[in-house]
Design an enzyme around this catalytic site. Structure first.
Site, mmCIF file in Angstrom:
data_model
loop_
_atom_site.group_PDB
_atom_site.id
_atom_site.type_symbol
_atom_site.label_atom_id
_atom_site.label_comp_id
_atom_site.label_asym_id
_atom_site.label_seq_id
_atom_site.Cartn_x
_atom_site.Cartn_y
_atom_site.Cartn_z
ATOM 1 N N ASP A 35 -6.843 9.230 -4.208
ATOM 2 C CA ASP A 35 -6.451 7.925 -3.661
ATOM 3 C C ASP A 35 -5.627 7.105 -4.642
ATOM 4 O O ASP A 35 -4.640 6.476 -4.263
ATOM 5 C CB ASP A 35 -7.687 7.103 -3.293
ATOM 6 C CG ASP A 35 -8.318 7.601 -2.014
ATOM 7 O OD1 ASP A 35 -9.316 7.030 -1.582
ATOM 8 O OD2 ASP A 35 -7.803 8.583 -1.433
ATOM 9 N N VAL A 36 -6.075 7.102 -5.900
ATOM 10 C CA VAL A 36 -5.359 6.259 -6.870
ATOM 11 C C VAL A 36 -3.921 6.725 -7.043
ATOM 12 O O VAL A 36 -3.008 5.921 -7.192
ATOM 13 C CB VAL A 36 -6.045 6.204 -8.258
ATOM 14 C CG1 VAL A 36 -7.216 5.256 -8.236
ATOM 15 C CG2 VAL A 36 -6.448 7.565 -8.729
ATOM 16 N N TYR A 74 -2.212 8.262 -4.714
ATOM 17 C CA TYR A 74 -1.562 7.854 -3.469
ATOM 18 C C TYR A 74 -1.146 6.384 -3.572
ATOM 19 O O TYR A 74 -0.016 6.014 -3.277
ATOM 20 C CB TYR A 74 -2.516 8.060 -2.299
ATOM 21 C CG TYR A 74 -1.966 7.613 -0.972
ATOM 22 C CD1 TYR A 74 -1.228 8.478 -0.174
ATOM 23 C CD2 TYR A 74 -2.174 6.316 -0.514
ATOM 24 C CE1 TYR A 74 -0.709 8.072 1.037
ATOM 25 C CE2 TYR A 74 -1.655 5.894 0.705
ATOM 26 C CZ TYR A 74 -0.935 6.775 1.472
ATOM 27 O OH TYR A 74 -0.413 6.361 2.669
ATOM 28 N N ASP A 75 -2.090 5.579 -4.014
ATOM 29 C CA ASP A 75 -1.802 4.144 -4.158
ATOM 30 C C ASP A 75 -0.658 3.921 -5.133
ATOM 31 O O ASP A 75 0.180 3.052 -4.946
ATOM 32 C CB ASP A 75 -3.038 3.392 -4.651
ATOM 33 C CG ASP A 75 -4.131 3.362 -3.596
ATOM 34 O OD1 ASP A 75 -5.290 3.100 -3.947
ATOM 35 O OD2 ASP A 75 -3.824 3.621 -2.423
ATOM 36 N N SER A 94 -1.916 -11.977 14.121
ATOM 37 C CA SER A 94 -1.643 -12.314 12.727
ATOM 38 C C SER A 94 -1.324 -13.807 12.645
ATOM 39 O O SER A 94 -1.388 -14.508 13.647
ATOM 40 C CB SER A 94 -0.510 -11.462 12.183
ATOM 41 O OG SER A 94 0.612 -11.606 13.003
ATOM 42 N N ASP A 102 -8.570 -12.167 0.994
ATOM 43 C CA ASP A 102 -7.674 -11.041 0.779
ATOM 44 C C ASP A 102 -8.456 -9.737 0.878
ATOM 45 O O ASP A 102 -8.847 -9.151 -0.116
ATOM 46 C CB ASP A 102 -7.018 -11.178 -0.599
ATOM 47 C CG ASP A 102 -5.677 -10.461 -0.639
ATOM 48 O OD1 ASP A 102 -5.250 -9.941 0.408
ATOM 49 O OD2 ASP A 102 -5.075 -10.429 -1.718
ATOM 50 N N ARG A 105 -8.377 -3.624 12.282
ATOM 51 C CA ARG A 105 -7.352 -4.304 13.064
ATOM 52 C C ARG A 105 -6.302 -3.315 13.574
ATOM 53 O O ARG A 105 -5.800 -3.461 14.673
ATOM 54 C CB ARG A 105 -6.684 -5.362 12.181
ATOM 55 C CG ARG A 105 -5.533 -6.060 12.839
ATOM 56 C CD ARG A 105 -5.121 -7.271 12.014
ATOM 57 N NE ARG A 105 -4.027 -7.952 12.667
ATOM 58 C CZ ARG A 105 -2.741 -7.712 12.433
ATOM 59 N NH1 ARG A 105 -2.408 -6.803 11.549
ATOM 60 N NH2 ARG A 105 -1.802 -8.364 13.070
ATOM 61 N N GLU A 133 -13.254 -10.851 7.859
ATOM 62 C CA GLU A 133 -12.653 -10.099 6.767
ATOM 63 C C GLU A 133 -13.729 -9.348 5.997
ATOM 64 O O GLU A 133 -14.741 -9.938 5.598
ATOM 65 C CB GLU A 133 -11.939 -11.084 5.831
ATOM 66 C CG GLU A 133 -10.870 -10.461 4.981
ATOM 67 C CD GLU A 133 -9.507 -10.392 5.683
ATOM 68 O OE1 GLU A 133 -9.433 -10.653 6.907
ATOM 69 O OE2 GLU A 133 -8.526 -10.073 4.995
ATOM 70 N N CYS A 175 29.735 3.086 -15.732
ATOM 71 C CA CYS A 175 28.788 3.183 -14.626
ATOM 72 C C CYS A 175 27.880 4.391 -14.828
ATOM 73 O O CYS A 175 28.369 5.507 -15.016
ATOM 74 C CB CYS A 175 29.546 3.302 -13.309
ATOM 75 S SG CYS A 175 28.475 3.643 -11.902
ATOM 76 N N CYS A 190 30.871 -1.990 -11.377
ATOM 77 C CA CYS A 190 31.460 -0.676 -11.566
ATOM 78 C C CYS A 190 32.811 -0.706 -10.876
ATOM 79 O O CYS A 190 32.933 -1.145 -9.735
ATOM 80 C CB CYS A 190 30.555 0.376 -10.929
ATOM 81 S SG CYS A 190 31.406 1.924 -10.588
#
Ligand code: IVH
Length: 697
Positions: A35-36, A38-39, A84, A119, A138, A175, A416, A434
């Site tokens: 996961d980390v 991926y994050d 939202s 949050d 959601r 939340e 460039c 450039c």
């Protein structure tokens, strides 16, 4: 690899890797990366896209609304959609919001429920006859994922409501979040036990809820606060939102203790200031506060726009600053060759996300800040905008043995990094460019991107990966070459790209999908042949010729050839075209290769209607500035604007003393108020229609 092809190519690579990881995780249930990681990929992609908004593609994994329901969680269709909130960043916007409510409800000091904007992750809990039966994320607002098993492990969520008279159905929205202290404890524990650490409390909450194994979720310190209702049957609702929150508390549901009621603009802004001051000491992360009109009858009067209520507002906190270290200074080359420096930093959490890149805007900014490799810097991230370097902490600058700075002041490259052409800075210009023009692949990619964009030639489906491949595999040198592409070319190019990237399997199905893709794209390119002069002029990407100048030029000259032939003096005579823009336009058309591109576009069938020149000094509304506000029943505001422009008017977005006429449609707001204040000529829709009819528009 070159520095600017770098962002485009890196973005493409990140998208492929993220899509692949999503597929492995959700569809095959066989995660390929932690996961980390991926994050981290996702954050890198987000940061890259933030630094290069022109490279954002609608099909990027960052552009999903919420998360697509995974294959493993059942889908839940929300009986009442999960909405939202509209955002505000300034007191002025809050003022407008409250004024609008005052005007539409007749209550000029309305009462609000004021709440921290937590949050975490929005969820919906469904209780039937007091029993918790289902919980869902959601998702996209209409359809979410069934995460009941995971939510049952969140101890603060009651499995049974308290009290006697319980509603048949009660959907509670709120939340799920992770308290900051608990997040830190969890990470210490995770480190000691060789478990994955969480990136931040928000990701922690979201990731924990989406665990396929509820035993994993159970170990995570999750909390919940209720703040809204969904479907409710078999209960009489109170008259206000604040009473509802009190009722939810009685039923045993947790409600954030910092919720209050406040009256009028002063009341809500006072709350904003107080919560802002407490922000760092609150036990949970927030990114602003929410104002909700308290009385339900007033909420109903205000109604909704698209997916957000008009009776609520999220007032976001401003910029957040953090300290980190500059690892390297890179440059990006844009469509017009602008060489924009940016810094790669040691990843740092700013306002709930990790940033690794920040823009330095231009060479002046670098000189002003004197940013060098290795420097400790303050980065700021305001709302969702691109992170920027605010200042250097000079006393922390790394020094050599003799106490001299380890790194010299940064200098922009003189050539460039993409094409090797000279980088030059015109007198009095802050931006260095450039000089490679369309010889430079970075500029060619950006030029194509701009050419195909919605407000230019509007070629649907010309994604960034596709355009990059067109340039990299040399299928397209100029925008005119697009019109020579065939389905065969696209399929061949795709095969080469896939081969190089080692991506797509050669299946019959994949072949069909590819053919369909190529056919659609060729059809979209074909459809764009029939265009308008103003779109074409905008699409050509002449420096400083935006949509509005393109429109003025098209109207003024009526046809392309007279514009090409126009001298700088003739161009300066066009309204809103100053000497600099006139020079740019004249230079553009003076270049043989640009004229060749135009000839090739025409030869390849690109066409537009030409007409007689219409000088701004002609027409019944010549010299008049008109502002359109509110909704019109008979046409869109854009259409009305085009008709007014055809009669010589200049259409503007803001009301000032110089405004001639304000056309006020349905639910016109602050602009109408200002027009009244200034005593301007105000037309309603009937008067507009009568005028247009009279002048044959
Ligand atoms: S009310 C009809 N109240 O903000 C309004 N939302 O941008 C529905 N959020 O998805 C939302 N704190 O995740 C509401 N006190 C609060 C909130 C809150 C955080 C989040 C929620 C929602 C998002 C909307």
């Amino acid at each position: 690899m070159s520095k600017t092809a770098a962002p485009a190519a890196r973005i493409a690579e990140l998208r492929r890797r993220i899509d692949d990881a999503n597929h492995r995780y959700h569809v095959l249930d066989d995660p390929s990366i932690p996961d980390v990681e991926y994050d981290r990929l996702m954050r890198e992609l987000e940061a890259l896209e933030a630094a290069h908004p022109e490279l954002v593609d609608f099909d990027s994994p960052t552009q999903r609304v919420g998360n697509a329901p995974s294959a493993k969680f059942a889908e839940v269709t929300h009986a009442v959609p999960m909405l939202s909130l509209a955002n505000a960043f300034t007191d002025e916007e809050v003022n407008e919001f409250v004024t609008r409510i005052g005007k539409e409800t007749g209550d000029d000091s309305p009462v609000f429920s004021v709440e921290p904007k937590l949050d975490g992750l929005a969820i919906s809990l469904r209780y039937e006859n007091g029993v918790f039966v289902r919980g869902a994320t959601r998702g996209d607002g209409t359809t979410g994922e069934d995460v009941t098993a995971n939510l049952r492990t969140v101890k603060v969520i009651p499995l049974r409501l308290r009290g006697k008279a319980l509603p048949e159905v009660l959907e509670v929205r709120g939340e799920v979040y992770m308290p900051r202290a608990e997040f830190e404890h969890y990470n210490i524990w995770a480190l000691e036990h060789g478990e994955k650490t969480l990136a931040n409390p928000r990701n922690g909450a979201a990731g924990s809820l989406r665990q396929l194994d509820p035993r994993v979720t159970a170990k995570r310190p999750l909390r919940f606060y209720a703040y809204a209702l969904g479907e409710v049957t078999g209960a009489k609702l109170p008259a206000t939102h604040s009473q509802t929150l009190a009722w939810l508390r009685e039923l045993g549901l947790p409600v954030c203790p910092q919720v209050e009621v406040a009256k009028g603009v002063e009341g809500v802004l006072d709350y904003y200031a107080r919560i802002g001051a407490q922000r760092d000491t609150l036990p949970y992360d927030i990114d602003g506060v929410v104002y909700k009109l308290d009385r339900y009858d007033q909420q109903r009067a205000m109604g909704f726009v698209s997916r957000a209520p008009r009776w609520a507002l999220a007032h976001k906190f401003p910029a957040q600053e953090e300290m980190t270290t500059v690892e390297s200074i890179e440059v990006n080359v844009g469509r017009t060759g602008a060489v924009t420096p940016w810094v790669l930093m040691t990843p740092v959490h700013v306002g709930g996300v990790t940033v690794t890149r920040a823009t330095l805007h231009n060479a002046d900014q670098i000189a002003r800040l004197d940013v060098r490799v290795g420097d400790a810097v303050i980065v700021r991230r305001a709302g969702d905008v691109i992170p920027e370097v605010v200042r250097v902490i000079e006393e922390r600058r790394p020094l050599d043995k003799r106490g001299k700075p380890l790194h010299p002041p940064y200098q922009l490259p003189t050539t460039c990094p993409v094409c090797g052409s000279a980088v030059e800075r015109e007198e009095g210009e802050v931006v260095a460019r450039c000089t490679g023009g369309l010889f430079c692949p970075a500029q060619r990619i950006q030029a194509l991107f701009h050419f195909a964009s919605r407000r230019a030639m509007d070629i649907e489906g010309m994604g960034e990966r596709f355009i990059t491949a067109l340039v990299e595999f040399d299928y397209v040198h100029t925008v005119a070459d697009l019109y020579k592409l065939t389905v065969g070319d696209l399929l061949e190019m795709k095969r080469r790209a896939d081969e190089r990237d080692g991506t797509t399997p050669e299946t019959v199905k994949a072949g069909k999908v590819a053919s369909k893709w190529a056919e659609n794209l060729i059809a979209a390119i074909d459809a764009s042949r029939n265009t308008t002069l103003e779109r074409l002029l905008f699409a050509l990407g002449i420096r400083d010729v935006g949509e509005s100048t393109a429109k003025t030029l098209a109207r003024h000259f009526g046809a392309l050839d007279p514009l090409i032939a126009a001298s700088e003096e003739e161009l300066v005579a066009v309204p809103d075209v100053g000497p600099i823009v006139a020079a740019r336009i004249a230079h553009f058309f003076a270049e043989q290769h640009n004229r060749d591109v135009i000839a090739a576009l025409r030869a390849n069938g690109v066409h537009w209607q030409e007409g007689a020149p219409r000088r701004a000094s002609e027409g019944p509304l010549a010299g008049m500035t008109v502002v359109l506000t509110g909704g019109l029943a008979s046409m869109s505001r854009d259409e009305a604007g085009a008709k007014l422009e055809a009669l010589g008017a200049k259409v503007s977005g803001s009301v000032s003393k110089k405004t001639g006429i304000v056309v006020a449609g349905e639910a016109a707001g602050s602009k109408l108020a200002k027009a009244q204040e200034l005593g301007l000529d105000i037309w309603d829709e009937d008067k507009l229609l009568a005028f247009l009819a009279e002048h044959g528009a």
